[in-house]
Design a protein around this motif. Structure first.
Motif, PDB file in Angstrom:
ATOM      1  N   PRO A   4      -1.386  -5.851 -13.504  1.00 10.23           N
ATOM      2  CA  PRO A   4      -2.406  -4.986 -12.912  1.00 10.23           C
ATOM      3  C   PRO A   4      -2.282  -3.559 -13.430  1.00 10.23           C
ATOM      4  CG  PRO A   4      -0.683  -5.448 -11.310  1.00 10.23           C
ATOM      5  CD  PRO A   4      -0.405  -6.286 -12.527  1.00 10.23           C
ATOM      6  N   VAL A   5      -3.407  -2.865 -13.461  1.00 11.78           N
ATOM      7  CA  VAL A   5      -3.446  -1.464 -13.845  1.00 11.78           C
ATOM      8  C   VAL A   5      -3.189  -0.644 -12.586  1.00 11.78           C
ATOM      9  CG1 VAL A   5      -4.949   0.388 -14.692  1.00 11.78           C
ATOM     10  CG2 VAL A   5      -5.099  -1.909 -15.688  1.00 11.78           C
ATOM     11  N   VAL A   6      -2.280   0.315 -12.667  1.00 13.06           N
ATOM     12  CA  VAL A   6      -2.044   1.208 -11.541  1.00 13.06           C
ATOM     13  C   VAL A   6      -3.232   2.162 -11.475  1.00 13.06           C
ATOM     14  CG1 VAL A   6      -0.591   3.040 -10.609  1.00 13.06           C
ATOM     15  CG2 VAL A   6       0.458   1.039 -11.698  1.00 13.06           C
ATOM     16  N   TYR A   7      -3.971   2.101 -10.391  1.00  9.34           N
ATOM     17  CA  TYR A   7      -5.144   2.961 -10.251  1.00  9.34           C
ATOM     18  C   TYR A   7      -4.743   4.358  -9.779  1.00  9.34           C
ATOM     19  CZ  TYR A   7      -9.502   4.917  -8.647  1.00  9.34           C
ATOM     20  OH  TYR A   7     -10.567   5.756  -8.444  1.00  9.34           O
ATOM     21  N   ASP A   8      -3.863   4.420  -8.784  1.00  7.27           N
ATOM     22  CA  ASP A   8      -3.476   5.707  -8.212  1.00  7.27           C
ATOM     23  C   ASP A   8      -2.151   5.535  -7.484  1.00  7.27           C
ATOM     24  OD1 ASP A   8      -3.466   8.327  -7.252  1.00  7.27           O
ATOM     25  OD2 ASP A   8      -5.172   8.061  -5.921  1.00  7.27           O
ATOM     26  N   ARG A   9      -1.377   6.596  -7.412  1.00  8.26           N
ATOM     27  CA  ARG A   9      -0.111   6.557  -6.679  1.00  8.26           C
ATOM     28  C   ARG A   9      -0.380   6.470  -5.172  1.00  8.26           C
ATOM     29  NH1 ARG A   9       5.352   8.074  -7.316  1.00  8.26           N
ATOM     30  NH2 ARG A   9       4.936   8.791  -9.430  1.00  8.26           N
ATOM     31  N   ASN A  10      -1.388   7.169  -4.703  1.00 10.53           N
ATOM     32  CA  ASN A  10      -1.665   7.243  -3.267  1.00 10.53           C
ATOM     33  C   ASN A  10      -2.562   6.102  -2.801  1.00 10.53           C
ATOM     34  OD1 ASN A  10      -0.256   9.748  -2.936  1.00 10.53           O
ATOM     35  ND2 ASN A  10      -1.960  10.710  -3.996  1.00 10.53           N
ATOM     36  N   LYS A  63      -1.166  -1.215  -6.705  1.00  9.94           N
ATOM     37  CA  LYS A  63      -1.232  -2.664  -6.976  1.00  9.94           C
ATOM     38  C   LYS A  63       0.149  -3.338  -6.979  1.00  9.94           C
ATOM     39  CE  LYS A  63      -5.488  -1.619  -7.406  1.00  9.94           C
ATOM     40  NZ  LYS A  63      -6.350  -1.676  -6.260  1.00  9.94           N
ATOM     41  N   HIS A  64       1.163  -2.687  -6.415  1.00  9.24           N
ATOM     42  CA  HIS A  64       2.518  -3.239  -6.389  1.00  9.24           C
ATOM     43  C   HIS A  64       3.043  -3.518  -4.978  1.00  9.24           C
ATOM     44  CE1 HIS A  64       2.390  -1.911 -10.557  1.00  9.24           C
ATOM     45  NE2 HIS A  64       3.414  -2.721 -10.758  1.00  9.24           N
ATOM     46  N   SER A  65       2.221  -3.332  -3.963  1.00 10.68           N
ATOM     47  CA  SER A  65       2.639  -3.577  -2.586  1.00 10.68           C
ATOM     48  C   SER A  65       3.011  -5.047  -2.401  1.00 10.68           C
ATOM     49  CB  SER A  65       1.495  -3.218  -1.630  1.00 10.68           C
ATOM     50  OG  SER A  65       1.841  -3.561  -0.305  1.00 10.68           O
ATOM     51  N   LYS A  66       4.000  -5.281  -1.576  1.00 10.07           N
ATOM     52  CA  LYS A  66       4.339  -6.659  -1.213  1.00 10.07           C
ATOM     53  C   LYS A  66       3.533  -7.098   0.021  1.00 10.07           C
ATOM     54  CE  LYS A  66       8.915  -6.878  -3.297  1.00 10.07           C
ATOM     55  NZ  LYS A  66       8.379  -6.479  -4.541  1.00 10.07           N
ATOM     56  N   ASP A  67       2.770  -6.168   0.608  1.00  7.83           N
ATOM     57  CA  ASP A  67       1.948  -6.440   1.783  1.00  7.83           C
ATOM     58  C   ASP A  67       0.461  -6.311   1.424  1.00  7.83           C
ATOM     59  OD1 ASP A  67       1.366  -6.993   4.470  1.00  7.83           O
ATOM     60  OD2 ASP A  67       1.422  -4.871   5.019  1.00  7.83           O
ATOM     61  N   LYS A  68       0.092  -6.788   0.253  1.00  4.90           N
ATOM     62  CA  LYS A  68      -1.283  -6.656  -0.248  1.00  4.90           C
ATOM     63  C   LYS A  68      -2.289  -7.226   0.738  1.00  4.90           C
ATOM     64  CE  LYS A  68       0.386  -6.980  -4.901  1.00  4.90           C
ATOM     65  NZ  LYS A  68       0.754  -7.810  -5.975  1.00  4.90           N
ATOM     66  N   CYS A  71      -0.934  -0.891   1.897  1.00  4.38           N
ATOM     67  CA  CYS A  71       0.156  -0.122   1.298  1.00  4.38           C
ATOM     68  C   CYS A  71       1.447  -0.359   2.066  1.00  4.38           C
ATOM     69  CB  CYS A  71      -0.208   1.371   1.318  1.00  4.38           C
ATOM     70  SG  CYS A  71       1.121   2.432   0.714  1.00  4.38           S
ATOM     71  N   ASP A  72       2.542  -0.572   1.350  1.00  7.55           N
ATOM     72  CA  ASP A  72       3.863  -0.699   1.969  1.00  7.55           C
ATOM     73  C   ASP A  72       4.825   0.363   1.451  1.00  7.55           C
ATOM     74  OD1 ASP A  72       4.576  -1.511  -0.584  1.00  7.55           O
ATOM     75  OD2 ASP A  72       5.374  -3.453   0.036  1.00  7.55           O
ATOM     76  N   GLY A  73       4.298   1.354   0.718  1.00  8.32           N
ATOM     77  CA  GLY A  73       5.142   2.416   0.174  1.00  8.32           C
ATOM     78  C   GLY A  73       5.733   2.103  -1.185  1.00  8.32           C
ATOM     79  N   ALA A  74       5.347   0.979  -1.789  1.00  6.27           N
ATOM     80  CA  ALA A  74       5.897   0.592  -3.098  1.00  6.27           C
ATOM     81  C   ALA A  74       5.666   1.669  -4.159  1.00  6.27           C
ATOM     82  CB  ALA A  74       5.293  -0.734  -3.557  1.00  6.27           C
ATOM     83  N   HIS A  75       4.603   2.453  -4.008  1.00  4.80           N
ATOM     84  CA  HIS A  75       4.307   3.503  -4.992  1.00  4.80           C
ATOM     85  C   HIS A  75       5.438   4.522  -5.081  1.00  4.80           C
ATOM     86  CE1 HIS A  75       2.644   4.888  -1.119  1.00  4.80           C
ATOM     87  NE2 HIS A  75       3.042   6.091  -1.514  1.00  4.80           N
ATOM     88  N   ASN A  76       6.221   4.664  -4.018  1.00  2.27           N
ATOM     89  CA  ASN A  76       7.340   5.614  -4.029  1.00  2.27           C
ATOM     90  C   ASN A  76       8.486   5.153  -4.917  1.00  2.27           C
ATOM     91  OD1 ASN A  76       6.217   7.507  -2.186  1.00  2.27           O
ATOM     92  ND2 ASN A  76       6.668   6.082  -0.526  1.00  2.27           N
ATOM     93  N   GLU A  77       8.525   3.878  -5.246  1.00  2.00           N
ATOM     94  CA  GLU A  77       9.603   3.319  -6.054  1.00  2.00           C
ATOM     95  C   GLU A  77       9.227   3.139  -7.519  1.00  2.00           C
ATOM     96  OE1 GLU A  77      12.527   3.006  -4.557  1.00  2.00           O
ATOM     97  OE2 GLU A  77      11.535   3.646  -2.701  1.00  2.00           O
TER      98      GLU A  77
END
Length: 83
Positions: A4-10, A63-68, A71-77
């Motif tokens: 997946p393409v990361v669209y945005d951090r937030n 697009k990296h959340s495990k709770d799709k 948001c589960d905060g995955a963008h912080n990692e």
């Protein structure tokens, strides 16, 4: 299947009415965070989800959340070079 393409951090904070929605899981949609059909040929399908009552949600844009699709905060990692 492509990544997946990361669209945005937030995440996208959106107030939704009851109904069925299609979350973009490929990151290519021009109507983020919802699907517009841009996933065709990517091997990544959109994710349907249902909202039962009017509520505010935070939908994943990295697009990296495990709770799709939420948001589960995955963008912080994720490393900064993905953004």
């Amino acid at each position: 299947m492509s990544d997946p393409v990361v669209y945005d951090r937030n995440p996208a904070e959106i107030e939704l009415e009851p109904g069925e929605y299609w979350w973009c899981s490929c990151g290519r949609s021009m109507t983020q965070p919802f699907c517009d059909g841009s996933h065709e040929g990517s091997g990544i399908e959109p994710m349907p989800f249902v909202i039962k009552e009017k509520t505010t949600v935070w939908l994943c844009n990295c697009k990296h959340s495990k709770d799709k699709p939420f948001c589960d905060g995955a963008h912080n990692e994720l490393p900064d070079d993905l953004f």
